[in-house]
Scaffold this motif. Structure first.
Motif: not given
Ligand code: ADP
Length: 538
Positions: A184, A186, A229, A298, A319-320, A324, A415, A430, A521
């Motif tokens: 998406s 970010t 998404h 997410g 929590q998961a 993408t 991450d 991140r 987000k």
């Molecule tokens: P975008 O990079 O556009 O946000 P994604 O939906 O693929 O698209 O986002 C993945 C990112 O979301 C992960 O690399 C992480 O930074 C963050 N993320 C996902 N789940 C979690 C979580 N449970 N805790 C913290 N960060 C998360």
């Protein structure tokens, strides 16, 4: 010696046949602007086979990209299976992206057709001449009153289906592309991730496991996370595969509508990003319901949010973690045995982790430059890297310089995480959001969590602001709950016992709302732009 077992391909049409043959009595409910619709999986399967015929009749190339531009709905689920099961590649376009990004993505993927919900036709249609490969637009009438332009390129979904015949599905090669999804954005330009039939099948089995979403025939699953998404976190495949019924929120994504669906339709499993559950909480609190799991990810799930659900709705949030690039779900914070009898606070802290990778995904933390492994002591941090059959190897035609995989074959996540001695993951931040202060890193996620545990705080996002002496210092951007009040001093006082002294935000600014990305987000990118000229007084 070689194994002597069969090698049948793991394909999306194999999932389809399983649902059709065994779970025809399950139902799909869709909440449309025109009212609620219901079909059985048997009816859905027949329509999906006809949709395969429609794709042939429209003349879509044998591996052509089939764009979709719509909410979570029964028709979207027909596309989810008909496109890959006829060898085409489903490409879900995010309806909340900026026009330039939509054009970029549709052209980059070379979409040949776009299936669009009538309620969002007004967003797509003005862009159609910029999408150079799109020849047809098929409107799925969800009962919205959007005007349908009089244009030869526009076709009606139900009319096409009425004229079609059900066809057979047979994909032989499990390594072929089944669908694609752009991150998406970010960070940076959207990047295309291409899922194969095999990765889709294995991810479906992965999220079905009890330590993940654990879906079964008795479940009624409502994916709030959009099908545009990250593959609706696999729920759109996993729920039918398990014979669970589906409840699709359609265009009716307002929190009160979501809460009503949960209650009225007997939803047992649902999933969405934290901002969704933040909004739904007051509408669900204290009402009778049948929920057993609320999945969330997410971005970091604030401990305070999960605890508020435990207290007011009767169950904490599961929590998961994923991206993408990991299909997207790769780990969950299900409580291991050693925490089953722990006190509430200990359990809540465990739930605030990204948790244990699913069988099929391996994780490590390393120094991102040297790839030196970091100790699993829950203190040392490093880049989280993963590998497994549903982790991406590469992006689709990536821009020069973008590399996803390390020399030794692990996927870089961007991450930063720590791992405990059992390999449970705790996301620190991140890489791009970490705040570098005096040569040390401050986790914006940990600070946000601590600030959001203040009862008067609705949302908090922390960004680094340039500082002459320390390089960067944290700025806390705080949204106050309606009817509450809190001062900057009180926020800092609240933080004092919770974080190290040098982590304390340099300043606290009150804002009306934290800007959000297209998938809900916190958008740190927008926040940094908002405070680009900000000067710290000290
Ligand atoms: P975008 O990079 O556009 O946000 P994604 O939906 O693929 O698209 O986002 C993945 C990112 O979301 C992960 O690399 C992480 O930074 C963050 N993320 C996902 N789940 C979690 C979580 N449970 N805790 C913290 N960060 C998360």
């Amino acid at each position: 010696m070689r194994g002597l077992m069969q090698d049948t391909p793991l394909t999306v049409d194999a999932i389809f046949r399983h649902v059709e043959q065994h779970y025809g009595d399950g139902t799909i409910v869709t909440n449309n602007p025109g009212g609620i619709t219901r079909v059985t999986y048997a009816e859905w399967a027949q329509r999906t086979r006809k949709l395969g015929d429609v794709l042939n009749t429209l003349g879509i190339s044998s591996d052509g990209r089939v764009g979709t531009f719509g909410w979570n709905s029964q028709r979207h689920l027909e596309l989810y299976f008909a496109a890959p099961s006829t060898g085409r590649v489903l490409h879900t376009l995010n309806v909340r992206l900026f026009p330039e990004q939509l054009t970029y993505i549709a052209n980059h993927a070379e979409d040949e057709v776009v299936f669009v919900d009538r309620s969002v036709l007004g967003i797509l249609w003005p862009l159609i001449d910029t999408m150079t490969t799109v020849r047809q637009v098929v409107v799925m009438d969800d009962g919205a009153d959007t005007e349908i332009p009089d244009d030869a390129r526009i076709l009606d979904y139900e009319t096409l289906l009425a004229d079609a015949e059900p066809i057979d599905f047979h994909v032989e090669d499990e390594t072929l592309a089944a669908s694609m999804c752009y991150t998406s954005g970010t960070t940076g330009n959207p990047k295309g991730v291409v899922y194969s039939h095999r990765s889709t099948f294995l991810h479906t089995m992965g999220v079905l496991m009890p330590n993940a979403f654990g879906l079964g025939v008795n479940d009624v699953a409502m994916p709030v996370v959009p099908m545009f998404h990250a593959n609706a976190w696999g729920i759109a495949q996993a729920a039918p595969a398990a014979g669970a019924s589906l409840v699709m929120p359609g265009a009716m994504m307002q929190p009160e509508n979501l809460a009503k669906l949960i209650v009225d339709e007997g939803v047992t499993f649902t999933a969405g990003v934290p901002t969704i559950w933040q909004g739904v909480l007051p509408h669900l609190a204290g009402r009778p319901h049948t929920l057993r799991t609320i999945g969330c990810g997410g971005s970091a799930v604030p401990k305070a949010l999960s605890e508020a659900y435990r207290e007011q709705v009767g169950l904490p949030i599961l929590q998961a973690w994923g991206m993408t690039e990991t299909h997207p779900v790769a780990s969950s914070a299900i409580l291991p045995q050693r925490f089953q009898d722990a006190d509430d606070e200990t359990q809540a802290t465990q739930r605030a982790r990204a948790g244990i990778p699913f069988l099929g995904v391996e994780a490590r933390i390393v120094d991102s430059d040297t790839l030196e492994p970091q100790p699993w002591d829950d203190k040392a941090t490093g880049e989280l890297q993963v590998r497994g059959p549903w982790c991406a190897k590469d992006y689709y035609n990536p821009d020069a310089g973008v590399e996803l995989t390390t020399e030794d074959g692990w996927m870089k996540t961007g991450d930063v995480a720590a791992m405990d001695s059992f390999g449970s993951i705790r996301i620190a931040d991140r890489t791009k959001d970490l705040i570098k202060s005096g040569g040390e890193w401050i986790s914006s996620v940990d600070l946000e969590n601590a600030i959001m545990s203040h009862p008067a705080v609705k949302e908090a996002a922390v960004i680094g602001i340039p500082h002459p002496k320390w390089d960067e210092r944290p700025l806390a951007c705080v949204v106050v709950r309606e009817g509450e009040s809190v001062t900057a001093e009180q926020v800092l006082e609240h933080l004092q016992p919770l974080v190290a002294k040098w982590w304390m935000p340099e300043a606290v600014e009150f804002i009306d709302e934290v800007p959000k990305t297209s998938v809900g987000k916190f958008s740190k990118k927008d926040l940094r732009t908002m405070f680009a000229e900000y000067e710290l007084s000290s």
